[in-house]
Motif scaffolding. Structure first.
Motif, mmCIF file in Angstrom:
data_model
loop_
_atom_site.group_PDB
_atom_site.id
_atom_site.type_symbol
_atom_site.label_atom_id
_atom_site.label_comp_id
_atom_site.label_asym_id
_atom_site.label_seq_id
_atom_site.Cartn_x
_atom_site.Cartn_y
_atom_site.Cartn_z
ATOM 1 N N LYS A 342 -43.406 49.192 58.177
ATOM 2 C CA LYS A 342 -43.405 47.911 58.869
ATOM 3 C C LYS A 342 -43.727 46.801 57.882
ATOM 4 C CE LYS A 342 -48.183 48.680 60.386
ATOM 5 N NZ LYS A 342 -49.064 48.903 61.555
ATOM 6 N N LEU A 343 -43.295 45.594 58.235
ATOM 7 C CA LEU A 343 -43.564 44.440 57.405
ATOM 8 C C LEU A 343 -45.006 43.974 57.586
ATOM 9 C CD1 LEU A 343 -40.307 42.334 57.862
ATOM 10 C CD2 LEU A 343 -40.982 43.645 55.845
ATOM 11 N N SER A 344 -45.470 43.215 56.623
ATOM 12 C CA SER A 344 -46.840 42.710 56.678
ATOM 13 C C SER A 344 -47.087 41.889 57.938
ATOM 14 C CB SER A 344 -47.125 41.857 55.443
ATOM 15 O OG SER A 344 -47.015 42.624 54.266
ATOM 16 N N GLU A 345 -46.089 41.134 58.370
ATOM 17 C CA GLU A 345 -46.266 40.268 59.538
ATOM 18 C C GLU A 345 -46.524 41.051 60.812
ATOM 19 O OE1 GLU A 345 -41.721 39.493 61.001
ATOM 20 O OE2 GLU A 345 -42.376 38.480 59.182
ATOM 21 N N GLU A 346 -46.222 42.357 60.794
ATOM 22 C CA GLU A 346 -46.421 43.192 61.979
ATOM 23 C C GLU A 346 -47.787 43.859 62.002
ATOM 24 O OE1 GLU A 346 -42.039 44.876 62.959
ATOM 25 O OE2 GLU A 346 -42.736 45.323 60.936
ATOM 26 N N HIS A 347 -48.567 43.654 60.956
ATOM 27 C CA HIS A 347 -49.902 44.242 60.906
ATOM 28 C C HIS A 347 -50.832 43.493 61.849
ATOM 29 C CE1 HIS A 347 -53.838 45.391 59.079
ATOM 30 N NE2 HIS A 347 -53.211 46.536 58.938
ATOM 31 N N ARG A 386 -43.936 52.973 43.965
ATOM 32 C CA ARG A 386 -42.959 53.750 44.732
ATOM 33 C C ARG A 386 -43.307 53.711 46.222
ATOM 34 N NH1 ARG A 386 -41.043 59.638 42.675
ATOM 35 N NH2 ARG A 386 -40.689 58.279 40.880
ATOM 36 N N GLY A 387 -42.313 53.391 47.034
ATOM 37 C CA GLY A 387 -42.515 53.304 48.470
ATOM 38 C C GLY A 387 -42.884 51.917 48.952
ATOM 39 N N GLN A 388 -43.052 50.953 48.028
ATOM 40 C CA GLN A 388 -43.392 49.580 48.405
ATOM 41 C C GLN A 388 -42.130 48.721 48.502
ATOM 42 O OE1 GLN A 388 -46.648 48.485 49.071
ATOM 43 N NE2 GLN A 388 -47.106 50.668 48.895
ATOM 44 N N THR A 389 -42.137 47.789 49.420
ATOM 45 C CA THR A 389 -41.022 46.856 49.547
ATOM 46 C C THR A 389 -41.068 45.824 48.430
ATOM 47 O OG1 THR A 389 -42.358 45.469 50.998
ATOM 48 C CG2 THR A 389 -40.905 47.082 52.061
ATOM 49 N N THR A 390 -39.977 45.066 48.312
ATOM 50 C CA THR A 390 -39.954 43.971 47.347
ATOM 51 C C THR A 390 -40.942 42.892 47.742
ATOM 52 O OG1 THR A 390 -37.733 44.298 46.477
ATOM 53 C CG2 THR A 390 -38.524 42.039 46.553
ATOM 54 N N THR A 391 -41.028 42.583 49.020
ATOM 55 C CA THR A 391 -41.960 41.555 49.456
ATOM 56 C C THR A 391 -43.400 42.046 49.398
ATOM 57 O OG1 THR A 391 -42.636 40.119 51.282
ATOM 58 C CG2 THR A 391 -41.625 42.219 51.887
ATOM 59 N N TYR A 392 -44.265 41.202 48.868
ATOM 60 C CA TYR A 392 -45.703 41.414 48.934
ATOM 61 C C TYR A 392 -46.306 40.194 49.634
ATOM 62 C CZ TYR A 392 -50.175 43.482 47.458
ATOM 63 O OH TYR A 392 -51.414 44.085 47.433
ATOM 64 N N ASP A 393 -45.607 39.773 50.674
ATOM 65 C CA ASP A 393 -46.038 38.620 51.454
ATOM 66 C C ASP A 393 -47.442 38.817 51.997
ATOM 67 O OD1 ASP A 393 -45.309 36.121 53.190
ATOM 68 O OD2 ASP A 393 -46.035 37.624 54.615
ATOM 69 N N TYR A 394 -47.743 40.043 52.415
ATOM 70 C CA TYR A 394 -49.090 40.461 52.831
ATOM 71 C C TYR A 394 -49.562 39.783 54.111
ATOM 72 C CZ TYR A 394 -53.148 43.209 51.298
ATOM 73 O OH TYR A 394 -54.122 44.169 51.175
ATOM 74 N N ASN A 395 -48.670 38.975 54.711
ATOM 75 C CA ASN A 395 -49.092 38.139 55.839
ATOM 76 C C ASN A 395 -50.342 37.354 55.437
ATOM 77 O OD1 ASN A 395 -48.962 37.001 58.375
ATOM 78 N ND2 ASN A 395 -49.999 38.684 59.413
ATOM 79 N N ALA A 396 -50.281 36.826 54.225
ATOM 80 C CA ALA A 396 -51.441 36.171 53.621
ATOM 81 C C ALA A 396 -51.560 34.728 54.098
ATOM 82 C CB ALA A 396 -51.303 36.215 52.097
ATOM 83 N N ALA A 397 -52.658 34.108 53.720
ATOM 84 C CA ALA A 397 -52.894 32.710 54.092
ATOM 85 C C ALA A 397 -51.799 31.807 53.532
ATOM 86 C CB ALA A 397 -54.260 32.268 53.590
ATOM 87 N N ILE A 398 -51.464 32.016 52.269
ATOM 88 C CA ILE A 398 -50.319 31.344 51.662
ATOM 89 C C ILE A 398 -49.218 32.386 51.553
ATOM 90 C CG2 ILE A 398 -49.436 30.113 49.652
ATOM 91 C CD1 ILE A 398 -52.265 29.145 49.086
ATOM 92 N N ARG A 399 -48.154 32.149 52.282
ATOM 93 C CA ARG A 399 -47.103 33.158 52.386
ATOM 94 C C ARG A 399 -46.314 33.272 51.089
ATOM 95 N NH1 ARG A 399 -46.144 34.355 57.839
ATOM 96 N NH2 ARG A 399 -45.049 36.162 56.978
ATOM 97 N N GLU A 400 -45.477 34.282 51.053
ATOM 98 C CA GLU A 400 -44.679 34.564 49.865
ATOM 99 C C GLU A 400 -43.893 33.334 49.407
ATOM 100 O OE1 GLU A 400 -41.440 38.022 48.565
ATOM 101 O OE2 GLU A 400 -41.730 37.498 50.675
#
Length: 858
Positions: A342-347, A386-400
């Protein structure tokens, strides 16, 4: 003298002197008994002797229980105690944003720093990946010619000199961070000794630690120049250096020895600022002469309803090391995304959860808060583990893409709270408390400052129910006994043992009747002035702003040009057992191999398999005499998804284990045969044995089964794809020989999802796509993304910049395009190029669009 030392000195070293002095008198007394015969004198000596023995035992016991004193080379510059960090004599509450310089293009650093500053942070921190700083293998331990710290140095200078931040450096060597190899260079596996059993990296083996010193000596040259103890008064600098990283999670022995060597190395390299660890029990309250000079910190990744555990754990931390400040070096700022997951935004981690974790940490006594990560980023050029997506957006305070999420405003509120009340909270007492007559979901803690200001922290742990009413705040509540858990990399709950967390205000504060009103997961702080009543208190809380949404602009691709990878390019002979790192290939690129061999009629009928051993379970696509070779192993599903194989993370790939197997039935011919293949380095795992494996083809050949190679083949290799060598990705490339493929312009491209790619058929090893586009006329403030629906795995290039990997499995279907790599002026052309290794679903692009984000609330 003895009595003076016993009763008037609190210094550990004086007690030790006293102990040794007492022992010396004991020895003299023993000798005296032999020499003197007078009864009275013997009785007197006996009394003195017994007294000294008892005192020596007492001193010995006390000296063993006393914590060694902290040593600060420049205490006027920087030091710490059980309350906080002191910078140039000033008590400082450290509010630090995790911003990884290697996950954001340098041209955008200034934008991110500016937003961090506006959120109220006084510090920024970054990991430092060894594998990026020393990409290629050195000649030996004393060869430092391969290091490149320019990006790190530029980041430090911008942070400190332009934005006035203190900085914190975390160089690992193991950084984890969902980064390839956890930061370890791939080539390091070449130096693993043959006689080692179990883990070598992160172990106490001195041969590993020699290489660890090699890394530390190099990175500490940067730190030594930029540390605050090397700066003029009033200038910003590096204030803290971390050694190792979450060492408790690694199963190895004799960790104390490893940590001692790390500490000695950084001190020997001229580091005079405080040194810390995180989640490393060997340093937490250590009485070792060296490790006692390192303080441990905590990392909080907790469940949606478990924010109160941050206060509990902070109380534990401060209790275990009372001579060091309570720092949370990773306050959960979101979560990473995985291929097929799942994407970070779904956490579940949202702004309310983030805010609660921060406030509950402060309620427990924290004077250092480090949100991880505060700035989302990207695994450019495939550098994710390995197994990580390209995005590391992390659903962080400052987005990707630089947009501000609700967590940003929660962090800003925390920053305002710290700025206003941090000086009071630094010297406060407190801990968990109870709220009599309130529902069980209402939890919290309280603190009282030296001037009598009372802070009552309240949190509603219910995710659905609002709670309001009247409650009595009662001091002195100990741990409720409820289990506490941290969430590990695999989202498993890890039990955290707790000790007594009694409120230290018991006996100081009287019970307090308050009225409260808390929404689901809401956190508030009642601030009561000295000698004031609850009615005179003010409530501090965070309220999420209304999200800004802008209508997106887009460019839809009507067609795209296509070309299959060919065999052109530079080819070199491959020496038996030569790995890619030994050939200077340490990044995540594709590599080609080829072999030509002759067979007689009997051999053609005999050999039905091609077997490969690739060191590290990477992926091969193979063509034999112009035809695609069907895959036998591994399964096509995994080859398409290439997720992390956790079940194989605790075993090395044996030389007799063939991790890529192909069916040659009907493909071989009598006489000369040609085989060529595309090798995909799918990434270095960030844990366990795969970190200690090389990559490339170790051995390959023909077989009549699946267990042994009967005919080893000689191979050539090409260090890059033909498309890279011919500069397919660069502007101005001539595509006249390429084929035009129409795209679907009506299909609504999903922006996320697993297994929603088109279903094609494999007809080549790797396929290239290329097209040009101009951006719609816009205000210049928008940020851009690629939306794509495609099969095949590979890399995406914008104007020659590798923006990361496309995994057909998903869930990532949109890719951030850094605006600094785009031609933004009206009418200016941009080019997009994709190189996709074909899977069982081929490499088909159904639809593609360049679109602005609709959350450009910068």
């Amino acid at each position: 003298m003895l009595l003076y030392l016993l009763f008037f000195s609190n210094k550990t070293k004086h007690i030790e002197y006293c102990f040794h002095f007492a022992l010396s008198i004991v020895k003299v007394s023993i000798l005296s008994q032999i020499r003197f015969k007078h009864l009275f004198f013997r009785m007197f000596k006996k009394t003195i002797f017994q007294f000294l023995i008892m005192m020596a035992i007492t001193l010995s016991s006390k000296s063993q229980n006393l914590q060694p004193q902290k040593s600060f080379p420049f205490p006027d510059k920087i030091r710490y105690d059980g309350a906080c960090l002191y910078i140039e004599g000033k008590q400082t509450f450290v509010y630090s944003a995790a911003f990884h310089y290697f996950r954001t293009p340098k041209a955008l650093w200034r934008d991110r720093f500016s937003k961090i500053k506006s959120a109220g942070f006084n510090t920024v921190e970054t990991y430092v990946p060894w594998n990026l700083c020393e990409l290629n293998m050195p000649k030996g331990l004393d060869d430092y010619s391969q290091f490149d710290f320019k990006d790190l140095t530029d980041w430090i200078h911008m942070a400190q000199e332009e934005f006035g931040f203190y900085t914190v450096i975390r160089p690992g060597a193991f950084i984890c961070a969902e980064f390839a190899g956890g930061g370890y260079p791939r080539w390091l596996a070449k130096f693993r000794p043959d006689d080692v059993e179990g883990f070598w990296l992160r172990s106490a083996d001195d041969r590993y630690l020699d290489w660890h010193d090699h890394w530390y000596k190099a990175v500490c040259k940067v730190v030594q120049k930029e540390q605050i103890t090397a700066k003029q008064k009033g200038k910003k600098g590096i204030i803290l250096l971390q050694i190792e990283n979450e060492y408790n999670a690694h199963k190895t022995t004799n960790k104390s020895h490893a940590l001692q060597r790390m500490y000695n190395c950084v001190r020997g390299a001229g580091i005079t600022i405080p040194v810390f660890t995180c989640l490393t029990s060997e340093t937490r309250g250590s009485k070792d002469p060296l490790l006692s000079q390192v303080f441990d910190c905590d990392n909080y990744y907790v469940g949606l309803k478990d924010a109160i555990s941050c206060a509990k754990r902070m109380g534990d931390l401060k209790q275990q090391q009372p001579d060091a400040p309570g720092f949370v070096t990773e306050l959960q700022g979101g979560w990473f995304a995985t291929v097929g997951g799942k994407l970070s935004e779904e956490h579940y981690s949202n702004d309310k959860h983030f805010y609660a974790l921060g406030m509950m940490s402060i309620a427990g006594g924290a004077t250092g808060i480090f949100p991880y990560v505060f700035v989302g980023g990207t695994h450019f050029a495939g550098w994710g583990a390995r197994g990580q997506t390209t995005t590391y957006d992390y659903n962080a305070a400052i987005r990707e893409n630089g947009a501000l999420s609700p967590k940003y405003y929660a962090a800003q509120n925390l920053g305002d709270f710290i700025k206003k009340y941090g000086h009071k909270l630094i010297n406060s007492k407190g801990g968990l408390c109870s709220f009599e007559s309130a529902p069980a979901e209402i939890v919290g803690a309280q603190r009282i400052s030296a001037d009598g200001t009372r802070f009552v922290f309240m949190h509603n742990s219910s995710t659905e129910q609002s709670n309001s009413g009247t409650a009595t705040v009662k001091a002195g509540k100990s741990d409720t006994g409820q289990p506490m858990y941290n969430i590990d990399q695999d989202e498993n709950k890890v039990l955290i043992k707790s000790k007594n967390n009694a409120d230290t205000t018991k006996g100081i504060l009287t019970d307090l009747l308050i009225r409260y009103d808390l929404g689901p997961l809401e956190t508030k702080v009642l601030i009561i002035p000295p000698a004031g009543s609850a009615e005179k208190g003010l409530w501090w809380y965070y309220q999420a702003p209304i999200a800004k949404v802008s209508l997106p602009l887009s460019f839809r691709f009507k067609s795209i040009q296509q070309y299959n990878e060919d065999t052109q390019g530079l080819w070199r002979p491959l020496y038996q057992g030569k790995s890619l790192p030994e050939m200077g290939i340490n990044d995540l690129r594709y590599v080609r191999y080829r072999s030509g061999f002759n067979l007689n009629k009997q051999e053609v009928g005999k050999y039905t398999r091609m077997l490969f051993n690739t060191y590290s379970r990477d992926i091969i696509n193979m063509e034999v005499n112009g035809k695609i070779a069907p895959r036998i192993f591994p399964a096509e599903k995994w080859v398409s998804e290439v997720t992390r194989q956790r079940d194989k993370s605790f075993t090395f790939l044996k030389e007799t284990e063939y991790d890529n197997q192909f069916d040659l039935t009907g493909l071989l011919k009598e006489g000369h045969n040609e085989v060529w293949l595309v090798y995909e380095n799918i990434g270095h795992e960030h844990g366990y044995f795969p970190m200690e494996e090389l990559c490339g083809i170790r051995i390959a050949g023909l077989s009549d089964g699946t267990t042994t190679i009967d005919k080893k083949l000689e191979w050539d290799y090409s260090p890059n794809l033909s498309g890279i060598a011919q500069k397919f990705t660069e502007n101005g490339f001539d595509t006249k020989q390429w084929k035009f493929i129409p795209l679907d312009t009506t299909f609504q491209i999903p922006r996320k999802g697993n297994n929603v790619q088109p279903k094609g058929k494999q007809n080549a090893l790797l396929t290239w796509y290329r097209s040009e586009f101009t951006l719609p006329k816009n205000d210049g403030k928008r940020t851009w993304r690629l939306l794509i629906n495609a099969s095949g795995n590979g890399f995406i290039y914008i104007n020659g910049h590798n923006i990361g990997r496309h995994w057909e499995a998903g869930p990532q279907r949109e890719f951030y395009i850094p605006e600094c790599w785009l031609n933004l002026k009206e009418g200016e052309k941009n080019n997009i190029t994709l190189g996709l290794r074909q899977t069982v679903n081929g490499a088909v692009i159904r639809a593609m669009e360049i679109c602005s984000y609709n959350n450009d609330n910068n």
